[in-house]
Design a protein around this motif. Structure first.
Motif, PDB file in Angstrom:
ATOM      1  N   ILE A  89       0.842  -1.208   0.000  1.00  0.00           N
ATOM      2  CA  ILE A  89       0.000   0.000   0.000  1.00  0.00           C
ATOM      3  C   ILE A  89       0.871   1.249   0.000  1.00  0.00           C
ATOM      4  CG2 ILE A  89      -1.594   1.349   1.429  1.00  0.00           C
ATOM      5  CD1 ILE A  89      -2.855  -1.395   2.235  1.00  0.00           C
ATOM      6  N   ARG A  90       1.919   1.246   0.805  1.00  0.00           N
ATOM      7  CA  ARG A  90       2.813   2.419   0.846  1.00  0.00           C
ATOM      8  C   ARG A  90       3.481   2.643  -0.515  1.00  0.00           C
ATOM      9  NH1 ARG A  90       7.699   3.976   4.996  1.00  0.00           N
ATOM     10  NH2 ARG A  90       8.267   5.826   3.837  1.00  0.00           N
ATOM     11  N   ALA A  91       3.969   1.574  -1.134  1.00  0.00           N
ATOM     12  CA  ALA A  91       4.615   1.710  -2.447  1.00  0.00           C
ATOM     13  C   ALA A  91       3.619   2.213  -3.489  1.00  0.00           C
ATOM     14  CB  ALA A  91       5.218   0.371  -2.876  1.00  0.00           C
ATOM     15  N   PHE A  92       2.390   1.701  -3.445  1.00  0.00           N
ATOM     16  CA  PHE A  92       1.375   2.138  -4.406  1.00  0.00           C
ATOM     17  C   PHE A  92       1.022   3.607  -4.208  1.00  0.00           C
ATOM     18  CE2 PHE A  92      -3.084   2.820  -5.556  1.00  0.00           C
ATOM     19  CZ  PHE A  92      -2.997   2.571  -6.917  1.00  0.00           C
ATOM     20  N   ILE A  93       0.871   4.027  -2.946  1.00  0.00           N
ATOM     21  CA  ILE A  93       0.544   5.433  -2.674  1.00  0.00           C
ATOM     22  C   ILE A  93       1.657   6.345  -3.173  1.00  0.00           C
ATOM     23  CG2 ILE A  93       0.267   7.136  -0.814  1.00  0.00           C
ATOM     24  CD1 ILE A  93      -1.337   4.963   0.704  1.00  0.00           C
ATOM     25  N   GLN A  94       2.912   5.963  -2.935  1.00  0.00           N
ATOM     26  CA  GLN A  94       4.042   6.764  -3.426  1.00  0.00           C
ATOM     27  C   GLN A  94       4.003   6.869  -4.948  1.00  0.00           C
ATOM     28  OE1 GLN A  94       6.254   8.476  -1.734  1.00  0.00           O
ATOM     29  NE2 GLN A  94       5.904   7.733   0.315  1.00  0.00           N
ATOM     30  N   TYR A  95       3.720   5.751  -5.605  1.00  0.00           N
ATOM     31  CA  TYR A  95       3.648   5.734  -7.062  1.00  0.00           C
ATOM     32  C   TYR A  95       2.471   6.584  -7.556  1.00  0.00           C
ATOM     33  CZ  TYR A  95       2.978   3.968 -11.785  1.00  0.00           C
ATOM     34  OH  TYR A  95       2.803   3.874 -13.126  1.00  0.00           O
ATOM     35  N   TRP A  96       1.309   6.424  -6.917  1.00  0.00           N
ATOM     36  CA  TRP A  96       0.103   7.129  -7.328  1.00  0.00           C
ATOM     37  C   TRP A  96       0.261   8.636  -7.170  1.00  0.00           C
ATOM     38  CZ3 TRP A  96      -4.054   9.363  -4.290  1.00  0.00           C
ATOM     39  CH2 TRP A  96      -5.178   9.677  -5.054  1.00  0.00           C
ATOM     40  N   ARG A  97       0.922   9.069  -6.118  1.00  0.00           N
ATOM     41  CA  ARG A  97       1.146  10.492  -5.897  1.00  0.00           C
ATOM     42  C   ARG A  97       2.232  11.066  -6.801  1.00  0.00           C
ATOM     43  NH1 ARG A  97       1.156  11.035   0.703  1.00  0.00           N
ATOM     44  NH2 ARG A  97      -1.078  10.818   0.988  1.00  0.00           N
ATOM     45  N   GLY A  98       2.909  10.190  -7.516  1.00  0.00           N
ATOM     46  CA  GLY A  98       3.993  10.640  -8.391  1.00  0.00           C
ATOM     47  C   GLY A  98       5.243  11.004  -7.631  1.00  0.00           C
ATOM     48  N   LYS A  99       5.356  10.522  -6.394  1.00  0.00           N
ATOM     49  CA  LYS A  99       6.511  10.854  -5.567  1.00  0.00           C
ATOM     50  C   LYS A  99       7.542   9.736  -5.540  1.00  0.00           C
ATOM     51  CE  LYS A  99       4.120  14.027  -2.548  1.00  0.00           C
ATOM     52  NZ  LYS A  99       3.727  14.369  -1.193  1.00  0.00           N
ATOM     53  N   GLU A 100       7.324   8.714  -6.346  1.00  0.00           N
ATOM     54  CA  GLU A 100       8.272   7.611  -6.320  1.00  0.00           C
ATOM     55  C   GLU A 100       9.551   8.034  -7.040  1.00  0.00           C
ATOM     56  OE1 GLU A 100       7.940   3.170  -6.216  1.00  0.00           O
ATOM     57  OE2 GLU A 100       7.741   3.596  -8.326  1.00  0.00           O
ATOM     58  N   LEU A 101      10.611   8.127  -6.280  1.00  0.00           N
ATOM     59  CA  LEU A 101      11.911   8.483  -6.831  1.00  0.00           C
ATOM     60  C   LEU A 101      12.810   7.260  -6.907  1.00  0.00           C
ATOM     61  CD1 LEU A 101      12.393  11.750  -4.778  1.00  0.00           C
ATOM     62  CD2 LEU A 101      11.540  11.534  -7.104  1.00  0.00           C
ATOM     63  N   LEU A 102      12.267   6.103  -6.561  1.00  0.00           N
ATOM     64  CA  LEU A 102      13.036   4.867  -6.540  1.00  0.00           C
ATOM     65  C   LEU A 102      12.877   4.134  -7.860  1.00  0.00           C
ATOM     66  CD1 LEU A 102      11.702   3.640  -3.094  1.00  0.00           C
ATOM     67  CD2 LEU A 102      13.890   4.755  -3.494  1.00  0.00           C
ATOM     68  N   HIS A 103      13.776   3.194  -8.096  1.00  0.00           N
ATOM     69  CA  HIS A 103      13.622   2.263  -9.206  1.00  0.00           C
ATOM     70  C   HIS A 103      12.350   1.461  -8.951  1.00  0.00           C
ATOM     71  CE1 HIS A 103      14.427  -1.050 -11.928  1.00  0.00           C
ATOM     72  NE2 HIS A 103      15.461  -0.394 -12.413  1.00  0.00           N
ATOM     73  N   SER A 104      11.560   1.222  -9.965  1.00  0.00           N
ATOM     74  CA  SER A 104      10.269   0.547  -9.776  1.00  0.00           C
ATOM     75  C   SER A 104      10.430  -0.879  -9.251  1.00  0.00           C
ATOM     76  CB  SER A 104       9.481   0.530 -11.077  1.00  0.00           C
ATOM     77  OG  SER A 104      10.163  -0.209 -12.062  1.00  0.00           O
ATOM     78  N   ARG A 105      11.592  -1.490  -9.462  1.00  0.00           N
ATOM     79  CA  ARG A 105      11.828  -2.852  -8.967  1.00  0.00           C
ATOM     80  C   ARG A 105      12.834  -2.865  -7.802  1.00  0.00           C
ATOM     81  NH1 ARG A 105       8.836  -6.028 -11.945  1.00  0.00           N
ATOM     82  NH2 ARG A 105       8.550  -5.598 -14.135  1.00  0.00           N
ATOM     83  N   TYR A 106      12.921  -1.753  -7.106  1.00  0.00           N
ATOM     84  CA  TYR A 106      13.836  -1.636  -5.962  1.00  0.00           C
ATOM     85  C   TYR A 106      13.374  -2.541  -4.831  1.00  0.00           C
ATOM     86  CZ  TYR A 106      16.456   0.720  -2.201  1.00  0.00           C
ATOM     87  OH  TYR A 106      17.278   1.010  -1.158  1.00  0.00           O
ATOM     88  N   ASN A 107      14.290  -3.325  -4.269  1.00  0.00           N
ATOM     89  CA  ASN A 107      13.915  -4.298  -3.243  1.00  0.00           C
ATOM     90  C   ASN A 107      14.023  -3.751  -1.823  1.00  0.00           C
ATOM     91  OD1 ASN A 107      16.716  -4.292  -3.100  1.00  0.00           O
ATOM     92  ND2 ASN A 107      16.850  -6.480  -2.728  1.00  0.00           N
ATOM     93  N   GLY A 108      14.023  -2.449  -1.676  1.00  0.00           N
ATOM     94  CA  GLY A 108      13.913  -1.842  -0.362  1.00  0.00           C
ATOM     95  C   GLY A 108      15.213  -1.350   0.227  1.00  0.00           C
ATOM     96  N   HIS A 109      15.049  -0.391   1.139  1.00  0.00           N
ATOM     97  CA  HIS A 109      16.191   0.192   1.846  1.00  0.00           C
ATOM     98  C   HIS A 109      16.354  -0.535   3.177  1.00  0.00           C
ATOM     99  CE1 HIS A 109      19.111   3.221   2.906  1.00  0.00           C
ATOM    100  NE2 HIS A 109      18.518   3.365   4.071  1.00  0.00           N
ATOM    101  N   PRO A 110      17.544  -1.080   3.473  1.00  0.00           N
ATOM    102  CA  PRO A 110      17.727  -1.857   4.711  1.00  0.00           C
ATOM    103  C   PRO A 110      17.597  -1.015   5.977  1.00  0.00           C
ATOM    104  CG  PRO A 110      19.532  -2.238   3.162  1.00  0.00           C
ATOM    105  CD  PRO A 110      18.733  -1.091   2.631  1.00  0.00           C
ATOM    106  N   TYR A 111      16.879  -1.560   6.954  1.00  0.00           N
ATOM    107  CA  TYR A 111      16.834  -0.924   8.272  1.00  0.00           C
ATOM    108  C   TYR A 111      18.228  -0.909   8.903  1.00  0.00           C
ATOM    109  CZ  TYR A 111      11.739  -1.333   8.119  1.00  0.00           C
ATOM    110  OH  TYR A 111      10.413  -1.216   7.770  1.00  0.00           O
ATOM    111  N   LEU A 112      19.033  -1.896   8.563  1.00  0.00           N
ATOM    112  CA  LEU A 112      20.377  -2.026   9.128  1.00  0.00           C
ATOM    113  C   LEU A 112      21.289  -0.862   8.731  1.00  0.00           C
ATOM    114  CD1 LEU A 112      22.090  -3.937  10.869  1.00  0.00           C
ATOM    115  CD2 LEU A 112      22.682  -5.193   8.799  1.00  0.00           C
TER     116      LEU A 112
END
Length: 195
Positions: A89-112
């Motif tokens: 849902i978060r990824a979709f909302i970012q995409y829908w708002r046009g705020k996605e600055l990540l690669h569309s197939r990005y596997n996430g930013h590590p918490y570590l």
């Protein structure tokens, strides 16, 4: 009805591509079952393979451990599905708002990365995959199906990181070679021009 030349080859290739796509989707989904607990901020198309993770867990339990108590695995599947839902849902909302600055197939930013801010992200992902493998090994003493599944999924995460890292390095080498070729071409062009 007789087939024309090449028709059976095309059907065979299409079937092979479909099978390869299904296997790749289930493998990516299995990796996602680990990554959703380790990362945030996924690309909108990457999280779409989450159903593959549920299928992978179900098949793993059904074919490799049919006699085992399924409830711990089902609990993990439920927790994963909830986490995957929030991430999706978060990824979709970012995409829908046009705020996605990540690669569309990005596997996430590590918490570590919060604990290792000076490290490159790819190195942090290697470390977390190894930690996930070690934790899964410990878990298999408590409940074998989930422990073995998470070891396999963590192994897939590690393989995906290795594959992606190698691909990026190869593309960077190709880009460097292309720049050198362009510089040589410009030099040759200048030599050909009349003074």
């Amino acid at each position: 009805m007789p087939k024309g030349p090449g028709q059976s080859d095309f059907a065979g290739q299409a079937s092979a591509q479909l099978l390869a796509g299904i296997i790749e989707g289930i493998g990516r989904g299995a990796a996602l079952t680990v990554e959703v607990f380790l990362h945030s901020d996924f690309g909108c198309y990457y999280v779409g393979c989450g159903v593959g993770g549920l299928i992978a867990m179900f098949l793993f339990l059904a074919f490799l451990f049919p006699q085992q108590n399924p409830y711990p695995m089902f609990i993990f599947m439920g927790v994963y599905a909830i986490r995957w839902g929030f991430v999706g849902i978060r990824a979709f909302i970012q995409y829908w708002r046009g705020k996605e600055l990540l690669h569309s197939r990005y596997n996430g930013h590590p918490y570590l990365c919060r604990l290792l801010p000076e490290w490159k992200e790819v190195n942090v992902k290697y470390v977390e995959a190894i930690i996930a493998l070690a934790g899964s090994y410990g878990l298999h003493f408590l409940y074998r199906p989930l422990g073995y599944y998470l070891m396999a999924a963590s192994g897939l995460v590690l393989l995906r990181i290795l594959s992606y890292d190698r691909d990026i390095k190869d593309r960077a080498i190709d880009l460097n070679d292309s720049i050198i070729d362009q510089e040589l071409l410009v030099d040759r062009f200048r030599e050909m021009r009349p003074k």
